[in-house]
Design an enzyme around this catalytic site. Structure first.
Site, PDB file in Angstrom:
ATOM      1  N   ASP A 100      31.892  31.067  34.555  1.00 25.57           N
ATOM      2  CA  ASP A 100      32.831  32.181  34.420  1.00 25.57           C
ATOM      3  C   ASP A 100      33.374  32.192  32.999  1.00 25.57           C
ATOM      4  OD1 ASP A 100      34.230  29.746  34.978  1.00 25.57           O
ATOM      5  OD2 ASP A 100      36.064  30.895  35.347  1.00 25.57           O
ATOM      6  N   GLU A 167      36.536  28.213  36.734  1.00 21.61           N
ATOM      7  CA  GLU A 167      37.244  27.264  35.866  1.00 21.61           C
ATOM      8  C   GLU A 167      38.365  27.930  35.084  1.00 21.61           C
ATOM      9  OE1 GLU A 167      38.272  24.714  32.475  1.00 21.61           O
ATOM     10  OE2 GLU A 167      37.476  26.734  32.417  1.00 21.61           O
ATOM     11  N   HIS A 233      64.908  55.987  33.287  1.00 19.28           N
ATOM     12  CA  HIS A 233      65.045  56.651  31.981  1.00 19.28           C
ATOM     13  C   HIS A 233      66.143  55.896  31.219  1.00 19.28           C
ATOM     14  CE1 HIS A 233      65.987  59.625  28.989  1.00 19.28           C
ATOM     15  NE2 HIS A 233      65.260  60.598  29.555  1.00 19.28           N
ATOM     16  N   HIS A 450      38.176  31.836  24.116  1.00 21.58           N
ATOM     17  CA  HIS A 450      39.312  32.582  24.686  1.00 21.58           C
ATOM     18  C   HIS A 450      39.814  33.674  23.743  1.00 21.58           C
ATOM     19  CE1 HIS A 450      40.594  29.364  27.840  1.00 21.58           C
ATOM     20  NE2 HIS A 450      39.295  29.358  27.624  1.00 21.58           N
TER      21      HIS A 450
HETATM   22  N1  LIG Z   1      36.939  25.108  28.085  1.00 19.59           N
HETATM   23  C1  LIG Z   1      37.926  24.684  28.968  1.00 19.59           C
HETATM   24  C2  LIG Z   1      38.990  25.720  29.144  1.00 19.59           C
HETATM   25  O1  LIG Z   1      39.011  26.692  28.404  1.00 19.59           O
HETATM   26  N2  LIG Z   1      39.841  25.540  30.132  1.00 19.59           N
HETATM   27  C3  LIG Z   1      40.905  26.445  30.397  1.00 19.59           C
HETATM   28  C4  LIG Z   1      41.304  26.197  31.821  1.00 19.59           C
HETATM   29  C5  LIG Z   1      42.392  27.093  32.297  1.00 19.59           C
HETATM   30  C6  LIG Z   1      43.525  26.690  32.863  1.00 19.59           C
HETATM   31  N3  LIG Z   1      44.198  27.807  33.209  1.00 19.59           N
HETATM   32  C7  LIG Z   1      43.489  28.831  32.853  1.00 19.59           C
HETATM   33  N4  LIG Z   1      42.367  28.392  32.319  1.00 19.59           N
HETATM   34  C8  LIG Z   1      42.064  26.189  29.451  1.00 19.59           C
HETATM   35  O2  LIG Z   1      42.801  27.163  29.200  1.00 19.59           O
HETATM   36  O3  LIG Z   1      42.228  25.075  28.973  1.00 19.59           O
HETATM   37 ZN    ZN Z   2      35.386  26.110  29.354  1.00 19.91          ZN
HETATM   38 ZN    ZN Z   3      37.842  28.313  28.628  1.00 23.98          ZN
END
Ligand SMILES: NCC(=O)N[C@@H](Cc1c[nH]cn1)C(=O)O
Ligand code: ZN
Ligand code: ZN
Length: 479
Positions: A100, A167, A233, A450
């Site tokens: 994901d 994840e 409003h 991200h």
């Molecule tokens: N590559 C690992 C990663 O990005 N983990 C995410 C996991 C997470 C926790 N809550 C939402 N996502 C991270 O943000 O560390």
């Molecule tokens: Zn990851």
């Molecule tokens: Zn991640």
């Protein structure tokens, strides 16, 4: 035992095939946090399962039940389990990864469509959501299987796989599956596992490979403030009623200061100060203030010495404010008083912090601070998801194997790092299987996971595939 030359040659010769495989995966927008993309996460699970099957892996798609997301009851994406090899004379390595991804919209500021792998031949970069986190590394393992099947050479170890599709949204359902499979012992999918390898993080910088022996945990909160029955409003109701947005902004401003200090009593205090010896460890890592500022894209580091900056990420908790649901955010100047707003924030946790010992402090503080506002609005606190931190023994043959493999592929000794992000199931694997867990990253510190314009350098994808394969040969070789 280095990997056979024919394996390394095969990887170089099939670079195009491997990039095409990544392109197909990036095209599936498997965003686990968005109900509108749930079908795509299922599609991505099927894609990965068929890839594994085509290279001789026995697989099982395990349903994980349902969960609630944005008020909707949804089917959780399946976990894909796999196994290949059952030779009692070989070590057994369990590989974990996730298929994901985080959300991505062109309008967030991407230079290319996020779900189309875009190659920049001048820089050797492969842009696309999930290229680095975590489709590239997951497909790196598939590439290793592909090479061995095509060359008709046996894998040096038995392999077990556990891939998940949740994840990025709290790994729902996976802990239970891991624990139940571990309890089945030899009969379970993880029977006989000697060690775990996870490729789901990044080098510290853009130059030096690393092995990672720690992750922060996480606890994620949604804090809702409601009052009026509908949006109002501001010319009609402004200064006549308690406004939810005003309360929320005041409340959120009490959580963390501008230097990153967490203002919730007891949270920062749970963590011991570093000794001089520990500080020296951070000083010895190949990193600079320039690295953090280049990867962040701004001269905004919290400190001027690298050890403090690195400790901020690796051995301190951090509290980040993520967003406000229900607030006006569009173009123009809408004069609205939003009726109901929800602030989202999370705290990255380090030992001995856990969601269980931190959450009560957060809830108590939020309630006390809200009370001080003397507002007639209503506060509701929701704990969205959480995971414990993890720290591993890096003086272990699993890490030694990865170190030798890194030296062979990159001709560099890897840095030993702790990661600021969270992979909640890492600790579950360590505790349920009682084996050593290694994080062996593929991507670089500036990949932008991200973020907008996430990328994986082609060289990291190709050399990373060689590294994953070589690591298996080094595990087989032993100490
Ligand atoms: N590559 C690992 C990663 O990005 N983990 C995410 C996991 C997470 C926790 N809550 C939402 N996502 C991270 O943000 O560390
Ligand atoms: Zn990851
Ligand atoms: Zn991640």
């Amino acid at each position: 035992m280095p990997a056979p030359a024919q394996f390394l040659k095969f990887v170089d010769a099939h670079e195009e095939d491997f990039i095409q495989r990544l392109a197909k995966a990036v095209e599936i927008p498997s965003v686990s946090g968005d109900p509108a993309h749930r079908e795509d996460v299922f599609r991505m699970a099927s894609f990965l399962e068929s890839q594994l099957k085509s290279y001789g892996v026995e697989t099982k798609s395990v349903p994980l039940g349902t969960h609630k997301l944005e008020g909707k009851e949804l089917q959780l994406p399946p976990a894909i389990l796999g196994r290949i090899g059952n030779d009692k004379g070989k070590k057994t390595v369990l590989i974990y990864g996730h298929f994901d991804v985080q959300p991505a919209e062109l309008s967030d500021g991407w230079s290319h469509p996020p779900f189309k792998l875009t190659r920049d031949d001048a820089t050797g970069r492969l842009y696309g959501r999930g290229s680095s986190d975590d489709k590239g590394p997951v497909l790196g393992w598939v590439n290793v299987l592909h090479a061995h099947k095509a060359l008709n050479i046996p894998l040096p170890v038995n392999l077990r796989f556990c891939f998940e599709g949740m994840e990025e949204t709290g790994s729902e359902g996976l802990d239970e599956l891991i624990i139940s499979e571990a309890q089945k012992g030899e009969q379970g999918w993880f029977g006989g596992v000697d060690c775990v390898c996870i490729s789901d993080n990044y080098w510290l910088n853009t130059r030096t490979p690393c092995l990672t022996y720690g992750l922060r945990g996480i606890t994620y909160f949604k804090v809702m403030i409601s009052g009026p029955a509908k949006d109002l409003h501001s010319g009609v109701f402004g200064r006549m009623v308690h406004e939810p947005m005003t309360d929320l902004v005041l409340l959120m401003s009490k959580l963390v200061d501008v230097n990153g200090n967490i203002l919730i009593p007891g949270v920062d205090e749970m963590v011991q100060s570093p000794t001089e010896e520990e500080r020296a460890l951070y000083d010895s890592l190949d990193y600079s203030i320039q690295d953090v500022e280049e990867s962040a894209g701004g001269k905004i580091a919290l400190a001027t010495d690298k050890a403090s900056v690195l400790m901020g990420r690796m051995r301190s908790p951090s509290l980040s404010l993520h967003g406000i649901e229900g607030a006006f955010y569009g173009a123009g100047g809408k004069t609205v008083i939003p009726a109901k707003v929800s602030g989202k924030f999370s705290i990255r946790l380090v030992p001995p912090q856990t969601p269980d010992n931190v959450n009560p402090l957060v809830v108590k503080y939020l309630n006390a601070e809200f009370k001080k506002l003397n507002s007639k609005n209503t506060l509701t606190i929701e704990e969205l998801h959480g995971g414990k931190p993890w720290v591993e023994d890096h003086n272990h043959w699993n890490y030694e194997a990865a170190k030798r493999a890194t030296l062979e592929i990159y001709k560099q000794t890897p840095d030993l790092t702790r990661e600021g992000g969270s992979i909640p199931v890492t600790l579950t694997f360590a505790e349920a299987l009682r084996v050593n867990v290694l994080l062996l990253p593929m991507g670089r510190g500036d990949d932008g996971a991200h973020s907008t314009n996430e990328k994986l350098d082609k060289s990291n994808y190709i050399e990373g595939t060689k590294l994953l394969g070589t690591y298996l040969y080094e595990v087989a070789a032993g100490q």
